[in-house]
Write a protein that holds these residues in place. Structure first.
Motif, PDB file in Angstrom:
ATOM      1  N   ARG A   1      -6.309   2.406   5.439  1.00 18.21           N
ATOM      2  CA  ARG A   1      -7.050   1.629   4.429  1.00 18.21           C
ATOM      3  C   ARG A   1      -8.072   0.711   5.090  1.00 18.21           C
TER       4      ARG A   1
ATOM      5  N   SER B   1       4.210   0.461  -4.894  1.00 20.24           N
ATOM      6  CA  SER B   1       4.830  -0.125  -3.729  1.00 20.24           C
ATOM      7  C   SER B   1       6.084  -0.940  -4.041  1.00 20.24           C
TER       8      SER B   1
ATOM      9  N   MET C   1       0.844  -1.198   0.000  1.00 21.38           N
ATOM     10  CA  MET C   1       0.000   0.000   0.000  1.00 21.38           C
ATOM     11  C   MET C   1       0.875   1.242   0.000  1.00 21.38           C
TER      12      MET C   1
ATOM     13  N   PHE D   1      -3.679  -8.245  -1.253  1.00 22.02           N
ATOM     14  CA  PHE D   1      -4.043  -6.873  -0.879  1.00 22.02           C
ATOM     15  C   PHE D   1      -5.507  -6.699  -1.313  1.00 22.02           C
TER      16      PHE D   1
ATOM     17  N   ASP E   1      -1.696   7.292  -9.125  1.00 21.54           N
ATOM     18  CA  ASP E   1      -2.170   6.052  -9.755  1.00 21.54           C
ATOM     19  C   ASP E   1      -3.172   6.309 -10.869  1.00 21.54           C
TER      20      ASP E   1
ATOM     21  N   TYR F   1     -10.841   3.185  -7.409  1.00 18.61           N
ATOM     22  CA  TYR F   1      -9.794   2.242  -6.993  1.00 18.61           C
ATOM     23  C   TYR F   1      -9.623   2.235  -5.475  1.00 18.61           C
TER      24      TYR F   1
ATOM     25  N   SER G   1       4.185  -6.878  -7.280  1.00 14.53           N
ATOM     26  CA  SER G   1       2.749  -7.114  -7.415  1.00 14.53           C
ATOM     27  C   SER G   1       2.116  -5.764  -7.715  1.00 14.53           C
ATOM     28  N   ASP G   2       1.119  -5.792  -8.590  1.00 17.53           N
ATOM     29  CA  ASP G   2       0.516  -4.551  -9.088  1.00 17.53           C
ATOM     30  C   ASP G   2      -0.984  -4.630  -8.843  1.00 17.53           C
TER      31      ASP G   2
HETATM   32  N1  GLN Z   1      -0.185   3.095  -5.173  1.00 12.79           N
HETATM   33  C1  GLN Z   1      -1.321   2.220  -5.116  1.00 12.79           C
HETATM   34  C2  GLN Z   1      -1.788   2.070  -3.705  1.00 12.79           C
HETATM   35  O1  GLN Z   1      -1.248   2.674  -2.858  1.00 12.79           O
HETATM   36  C3  GLN Z   1      -1.009   0.922  -5.780  1.00 12.79           C
HETATM   37  C4  GLN Z   1      -0.471  -0.129  -4.923  1.00 12.79           C
HETATM   38  C5  GLN Z   1      -0.252  -1.426  -5.616  1.00 12.79           C
HETATM   39  O2  GLN Z   1      -0.400  -1.535  -6.835  1.00 12.79           O
HETATM   40  N2  GLN Z   1       0.054  -2.439  -4.838  1.00 12.79           N
HETATM   41  O3  GLN Z   1      -2.696   1.362  -3.423  1.00 12.79           O
END
Ligand code: GLN
Length: 347
Positions: free
Chosen positions: A230, A31, A6, A83, A297, A182, A50-51
């Motif tokens: 979060r 991240s 995060m 996540f 993002d 998102y 990881s994205d």
């Molecule tokens: N920057 C975004 C976030 O803080 C993406 C994080 C991610 O891809 N793991 O949630």
């Protein structure tokens, strides 16, 4: 990496921030900033990230390397800490474009241990001829873009046009809502996924607690501030009093954003976008400006919201000499086209 993936700057790492090897005062992105920095300074040729909303592609852009977020379901997440399960994908960060495709070939394939794994023929690194492709540019999504980054988008367009690629003006009217959509969706999913980190089965355990409640209080207090934020945002958005206004509304916006891509790929082979609205910023610069941090993002999150693949690649520099990253978005399972177009640019 940022705790639980995060973050957009690596400043949420429990071990201190990673620095950008191109300018040690600046962040490497996040991240997966550690992965990008390790590749950019030549410690390794390739790394994984990881994205969920850009965590491979934004650090790749800030560090001047290649990063791919594959189509949802391409790479097994068996063993990955979740996540936001509807968005997470593992992918390659590399110094070289061809290595990126080769590493994806090694990573992908059906895995019965991941229920979201796509049961499809696996990706093969092949040499497609990109000359006859048509690429879309959504000007409505590029309004207000930093002019230095826009100049790089236009330079890439010119370069590809010279090589025969056709361009088409398209519209992606809902993508501008990607960031709020998102953050509501992924925080909701994170609040549920992180419930298991209660010190009993997963997570930190403080043995001094005298009873169950104290144990929960002590163990869950160990999350860093961004993770707590979060969990709170997600719990709020999912609560029965608010779900209609937040979580369910964000789900509807997700469909609209996805539809922007479905419509686009009826007309074009790929979409050209910047990877980030700005180049690498200074460590500490955005710690008190979360909205601006979350907006980093803007151009990456739509790929995770829609599930489509996107490749971030270095193209030009800004006036400070920092690398600019651009992106090619593709239709579901069309990674090969993205590599082919980026390959044309590299030539
Ligand atoms: N920057 C975004 C976030 O803080 C993406 C994080 C991610 O891809 N793991 O949630």
């Amino acid at each position: 990496m940022d705790e639980f993936a995060m973050g957009s700057s690596n400043e949420n790492s429990a071990f201190g921030p990673v620095k950008n090897p191109l300018d040690l005062q600046r962040v490497p992105g996040g991240s997966s900033g550690g992965s990008a920095a390790a590749v950019a300074c030549g410690m390794v040729n390739m790394a994984l990230g990881s994205d969920t909303g850009g965590s491979i592609r934004q650090p790749a852009a800030f560090c001047g390397i290649y990063g791919l977020k594959p189509t949802y379901g391409t790479v097994s997440r068996y063993g990955l800490v979740a996540f936001a399960s509807s968005a997470d994908q593992i992918g390659p960060l590399t110094a070289d474009l061809q290595d990126n495709a080769l590493l994806l070939e090694v990573l992908c394939g059906y895995d019965p241990k991941d229920s979201t794994s796509a049961d499809k023929p696996a990706f093969k690194a092949e040499n497609l001829d990109a000359k006859d492709f048509t690429v879309g540019i959504p000007s409505d999504f590029l309004k207000d873009l930093n002019p230095e980054i826009l100049a790089c988008v236009n330079a890439a367009k010119e370069n590809l046009s010279k090589k025969g690629v056709k361009f088409k003006e398209i519209s992606m009217p809902y993508c501008k809502y990607a960031s709020p959509c998102y953050y509501i969706l992924t925080s909701s999913e994170a609040s549920s996924n992180l419930a298991r980190f209660d010190g009993l089965r997963y997570g930190y355990k403080d043995n001094s607690a005298e009873d169950l409640e104290e144990s929960y209080l002590k163990d869950r207090a160990k999350f860093g501030p961004e993770v707590k934020r979060r969990i709170m945002l997600g719990t709020f958005s999912l609560g029965s009093a608010h779900a209609e206004d937040y979580y369910l509304k964000a789900q509807k916006v997700r469909n609209l954003i996805k539809n922007d891509f479905v419509e686009a790929f009826k007309q074009v082979d790929a979409v050209l976008l910047p990877a980030t609205p700005n180049t690498a910023f200074k460590i500490g610069e955005k710690v008190n400006d979360l909205i601006s941090l979350y907006l980093s993002d803007l151009y990456t999150a739509p790929a995770n919201i829609a599930g489509v693949p996107a490749l971030s690649f270095p193209y030009g520099k800004d006036s400070k000499g920092l690398p600019v990253g651009l992106q090619l978005y593709g239709n579901f399972f069309d990674e090969a086209k993205l590599y082919a177009l980026a390959g044309l640019l590299e030539k």
